[in-house]
Design a protein around this motif. Sequence first.
Motif, PDB file in Angstrom:
ATOM      1  N   SER A  11       0.756  -0.980  -0.149  1.00 28.37           N
ATOM      2  CA  SER A  11      -0.487   0.067  -0.166  1.00 28.37           C
ATOM      3  C   SER A  11       0.901   0.941   0.153  1.00 28.37           C
ATOM      4  O   SER A  11       2.326   1.168   0.074  1.00 28.37           O
ATOM      5  CB  SER A  11      -0.942   0.262   0.972  1.00 28.37           C
ATOM      6  OG  SER A  11      -0.144   0.088   2.043  1.00 28.37           O
ATOM      7  N   ALA A  42      -2.438  -0.175  -9.889  1.00 29.44           N
ATOM      8  CA  ALA A  42      -2.455  -0.166  -8.940  1.00 29.44           C
ATOM      9  C   ALA A  42      -4.173  -1.593  -8.997  1.00 29.44           C
ATOM     10  O   ALA A  42      -4.645  -1.623 -10.151  1.00 29.44           O
ATOM     11  CB  ALA A  42      -3.712   1.364  -8.804  1.00 29.44           C
ATOM     12  N   GLU A  44      -6.857  -2.733  -6.307  1.00 33.52           N
ATOM     13  CA  GLU A  44      -7.994  -2.207  -5.081  1.00 33.52           C
ATOM     14  C   GLU A  44      -8.990  -2.932  -4.504  1.00 33.52           C
ATOM     15  O   GLU A  44      -9.540  -3.798  -5.391  1.00 33.52           O
ATOM     16  CB  GLU A  44      -8.653  -0.928  -5.487  1.00 33.52           C
ATOM     17  CG  GLU A  44      -8.301  -0.063  -5.946  1.00 33.52           C
ATOM     18  CD  GLU A  44      -8.577   1.768  -6.022  1.00 33.52           C
ATOM     19  OE1 GLU A  44     -10.095   1.803  -5.777  1.00 33.52           O
ATOM     20  OE2 GLU A  44      -8.874   2.536  -6.346  1.00 33.52           O
ATOM     21  N   TYR A  56      -6.186  -0.406   0.817  1.00 38.98           N
ATOM     22  CA  TYR A  56      -7.460  -0.406   0.107  1.00 38.98           C
ATOM     23  C   TYR A  56      -7.044  -0.586  -1.129  1.00 38.98           C
ATOM     24  O   TYR A  56      -7.030  -1.299  -2.393  1.00 38.98           O
ATOM     25  CB  TYR A  56      -8.921  -0.457   0.059  1.00 38.98           C
ATOM     26  CG  TYR A  56      -8.817   1.202   0.007  1.00 38.98           C
ATOM     27  CD1 TYR A  56      -8.711   1.707  -1.623  1.00 38.98           C
ATOM     28  CD2 TYR A  56      -9.001   2.862   0.120  1.00 38.98           C
ATOM     29  CE1 TYR A  56      -8.655   3.400  -2.254  1.00 38.98           C
ATOM     30  CE2 TYR A  56      -8.572   3.690   0.063  1.00 38.98           C
ATOM     31  CZ  TYR A  56      -8.663   4.552  -1.178  1.00 38.98           C
ATOM     32  OH  TYR A  56      -8.912   5.548  -1.680  1.00 38.98           O
ATOM     33  N   ARG A  57      -5.810   0.470  -1.117  1.00 38.33           N
ATOM     34  CA  ARG A  57      -5.248   0.678  -2.752  1.00 38.33           C
ATOM     35  C   ARG A  57      -3.880  -0.465  -2.561  1.00 38.33           C
ATOM     36  O   ARG A  57      -2.796   0.269  -1.861  1.00 38.33           O
ATOM     37  CB  ARG A  57      -5.471   1.649  -2.560  1.00 38.33           C
ATOM     38  CG  ARG A  57      -5.234   2.315  -4.653  1.00 38.33           C
ATOM     39  CD  ARG A  57      -5.349   3.423  -5.352  1.00 38.33           C
ATOM     40  NE  ARG A  57      -5.440   4.031  -6.405  1.00 38.33           N
ATOM     41  CZ  ARG A  57      -4.593   3.952  -7.296  1.00 38.33           C
ATOM     42  NH1 ARG A  57      -3.884   5.147  -6.799  1.00 38.33           N
ATOM     43  NH2 ARG A  57      -4.828   4.423  -8.521  1.00 38.33           N
TER      44      ARG A  57
END
Length: 106
Positions: A11, A42, A44, A56-57
């Motif tokens: 992250s 990326a 998610e 969350y990413r």
Amino acid sequence: TIVGHPKGAPSKKELEYYNPSIAASTLTDHLIRLEEVGLIEAIERDREGLERGHPYRFFQLTDAARELFDRNNLFEPDAYRELFAEVEKTDEIEAAEGAERPNGRN
């Protein structure tokens, strides 16, 4: 940092922690540029049910980047993973590392 991350997809919080000499804004600029040129992507996870502050990413190498690095023998993931194992981690970073990642490549 992405190459050696234990789950292959850190992250931004983890990237900032493991690269303390890089300003957060500079790190963001680097991530944007690496995405634009197709070296990272990326991924998610669903935010539903996530506690506030949980990541969350996440960022991972693209297949093209992996092929490029392998073809040119640029990175040995195990060497980077050994470095991760030696770093003293805060509870917050241990929680971030333990976060579930979306179905990406590891």
